[in-house]
Design an enzyme around this catalytic site. Structure first.
Site, PDB file in Angstrom:
ATOM      1  N   GLU A   1       0.866  -1.175   0.000  1.00 29.90           N
ATOM      2  CA  GLU A   1       0.000   0.000   0.000  1.00 29.90           C
ATOM      3  C   GLU A   1       0.908   1.232   0.000  1.00 29.90           C
ATOM      4  O   GLU A   1       1.729   1.399   0.898  1.00 29.90           O
ATOM      5  CB  GLU A   1      -0.902  -0.003   1.232  1.00 29.90           C
ATOM      6  CG  GLU A   1      -1.874   1.163   1.236  1.00 29.90           C
ATOM      7  CD  GLU A   1      -2.572   1.352   2.575  1.00 29.90           C
ATOM      8  OE1 GLU A   1      -3.719   1.821   2.578  1.00 29.90           O
ATOM      9  OE2 GLU A   1      -1.965   1.046   3.620  1.00 29.90           O
TER      10      GLU A   1
ATOM     11  N   HIS B   1     -11.272  -2.100   2.605  1.00 32.16           N
ATOM     12  CA  HIS B   1     -11.760  -1.749   3.940  1.00 32.16           C
ATOM     13  C   HIS B   1     -11.649  -0.260   4.239  1.00 32.16           C
ATOM     14  O   HIS B   1     -12.236   0.218   5.222  1.00 32.16           O
ATOM     15  CB  HIS B   1     -10.975  -2.533   4.986  1.00 32.16           C
ATOM     16  CG  HIS B   1      -9.499  -2.239   4.934  1.00 32.16           C
ATOM     17  ND1 HIS B   1      -8.700  -2.650   3.886  1.00 32.16           N
ATOM     18  CD2 HIS B   1      -8.697  -1.551   5.766  1.00 32.16           C
ATOM     19  CE1 HIS B   1      -7.465  -2.234   4.094  1.00 32.16           C
ATOM     20  NE2 HIS B   1      -7.432  -1.562   5.219  1.00 32.16           N
TER      21      HIS B   1
END
Length: 558
Positions: A257, A333
């Site tokens: 990420e 999420h």
């Protein structure tokens, strides 16, 4: 591309354990619950399951604050439960990718507890500590979760850095002992048989060594920490060291990420020959619908501009072609539900809009990620009260922007949260129309989306024309058509504000992907489409040629 790696043809299904399936009636999803639903994931056709963090954690940031990297959060079960999940997944040909957070830990991690005691102990330099400057924090950096990125500890007489919550101190990657401790921990999980890692905010681990002093004046916002600490000068060195000490010699899948990453950054971190990571999550296309007022950041309730979206995604498609690898995602999420965000969750449009968005994404080059419930067309929760929310980022933003800074009204901020809050993604999985959507027999930790009686897996699986079935077809194309993996990308009509169309081309095959992003009819006649073209997949029952119906999507092969 000379050879194709398994992870380039794979499709990943992301499971948020807390919200997937509760097996013991405590209102919280758990590992045995996931194990009980493996056949569902296998039926969809996914190859890899990405598990959000399951380690022991106080849960300040829903598991992204790890207090023990070697243990399972008791809310989710035991290590024996994890071993059973891993074994059952492998029996079904499914791989498990763990979520690792090594930019920061919990302040309840033993490393930090010891580090905070004094400036002279074995863990003293496991974290980033600095002396006060004129009685204040050493810099004016603001954390991602609002407020200062520094917190003072009297026992040390120093401040520690936390890019996120106060309870999430940043690890000091300049310390080789800390790095080795991280690699030892990762190897523990590799030895258990996991198949890869998703590395949380991994491009933030290399911090500046010289900090700029200064505090914001009253009324001035804190400096945005993201660009200051992202993609630091030793990032590549650290990732190559991680590769050498953990990843090399194992056929693992890794995705980092990487907020604030550029094409150049990704070409290095996810380069096909750089020995760092397999791919990265870039954020550019997810930031396009942020608020035009910089001080409001991501908080907005306006739609994305399709021309901007095409420009961003195309830049990454062409920029990484042949040099690095893309990850493809709409949901996770941390993002609201895409059908509510970029499509339409109106009952008359939701199914075709969800299929259209899936078509557009899965036709691109890269590894697709499906977030739990995306294959059902799950929508934003449309919460109306602040008390409905549990997400730390959302609550902090509300109090900062409404109560402290008075930048927006309470009503407007609730509208922003309803559109952009992370809790939209975290409502429990909608399995059926029974109590609590079949997620739990107890009150869920976060309330179930009220539309679960009409949107759920049981209902979806009963229809051959469902969103789930459509995802199955897309995944099959990914697995069987090499052009989906290796073909080049060419955007058509870049300035078309209503339709996204592009070509994928290999030596032997060509695909034309057409997606109408509007709720109105559009007419598009593409010169690239020969008379012999075959409709490979579409989200309407028939093909009306140049006439595109609301949210219509088509893939032609020729």
């Amino acid at each position: 591309m000379a050879t194709t790696k398994w992870w380039q043809q794979a499709v990943v299904y992301q499971v948020y354990p807390r919200s997937f399936q509760d097996s013991n009636g405590d209102g919280i999803g758990d590992l045995p619950g996931i194990t009980s639903r493996l056949d569902y994931i296998k039926k969809l056709g996914a190859d890899v399951i990405w598990l959000n963090p399951i380690y022991r954690s106080p849960g300040v940031d829903n598991g992204y604050d790890i207090s023990d990297y070697y243990d399972i959060n008791p809310e989710f079960g035991t290590m024996a439960d994890f071993d059973q999940l891993l074994a059952q997944a492998h029996q079904r040909g499914l791989k498990i990718m763990m979520d690792i957070v090594v930019n920061h830990s919990s302040d309840q991690n033993k490393w930090f507890i010891e580090s905070a005691k004094s400036q002279d102990n074995p863990y003293s330099d496991y974290y980033i500590w600095r002396d006060p400057v004129d009685g204040h924090a050493p810099t004016n950096w603001g954390s991602f979760f609002s407020g200062s990125a520094w917190t003072y500890v009297p026992a040390r007489g120093q401040y520690y850095l936390h890019a996120f919550a106060v309870e999430q101190p940043d690890l000091n990657w300049e310390n080789p002992k800390l790095r080795q401790a991280v690699y030892d921990m990762m190897n523990f999980w590799v030895d258990k048989g996991v198949d890869g890692f998703r590395l949380d905010v991994i491009n933030l681990i290399s911090k500046p060594t010289k900090f700029v002093d200064g505090q914001p004046n009253p009324g001035e916002p804190y400096a945005d920490i993201g660009p200051i600490i992202a993609n630091g000068h030793r990032l590549s060195e650290f990732l190559q060291e991680m590769h050498a000490k953990v990843l090399a010699g194992h056929d693992l899948m890794t995705v980092g990420e990487t907020p604030s990453a550029t094409i150049k950054d990704a070409q290095q971190s996810a380069g096909l020959t750089t020995n760092e990571l397999n791919m990265v999550f870039e954020f550019e296309h997810m930031n396009l619908d942020g608020n035009p007022a910089p001080e409001l950041g991501k908080w907005n309730d306006q739609p994305v501009d399709l021309v901007d979206l095409k420009q961003s995604l195309s830049k990454w498609q062409t920029g990484l072609q042949g040099t690095a690898w893309n990850s493809l995602y709409w949901n996770n999420h941390d993002q609201p539900r895409i059908v509510s965000r970029f499509g339409s969750d109106e009952p008359k449009d939701r199914v075709v809009a969800a299929k259209m968005l899936a078509t557009m994404l899965h036709g691109l080059q890269g590894t697709p990620y499906i977030y739990e419930g995306e294959e059902l067309g799950m929508t934003n929760a449309h919460f109306t009260k602040l008390s409905d929310y549990q997400d730390l980022e959302s609550l902090n933003a509300y109090h900062h922007l409404v109560d402290e800074e008075h930048r927006v009204s309470a009503t407007q901020m609730l509208a922003y949260l309803a559109h952009m809050s992370r809790d939209n993604a975290r409502t429990p999985m909608q399995w059926d129309a029974s109590l609590n959507a079949g997620f739990s027999t107890a009150k869920p930790w976060l309330q179930v989306n009220a539309n679960y009686p009409k949107i759920n897996a049981q209902q979806t699986l009963a229809s051959d024309a469902s969103i789930f079935s459509y995802y199955q077809h897309l995944i099959k194309l990914r697995h069987t058509l090499p052009v989906m993996t290796t073909g080049t990308y060419q955007l058509l009509d870049a300035n078309d504000a209503s339709v996204y169309a592009y070509l994928r081309t290999s030596d032997t095959d060509q695909l034309l992907v057409i997606c109408n992003f509007t709720a109105t009819d559009q007419i598009r006649d593409y010169d690239q489409l020969p008379a012999t073209a075959k409709l490979l997949l579409g989200n309407y029952a028939d093909d009306q040629g140049a006439a595109l119906r609301p949210y219509e999507a088509k893939i032609y092969q020729f």
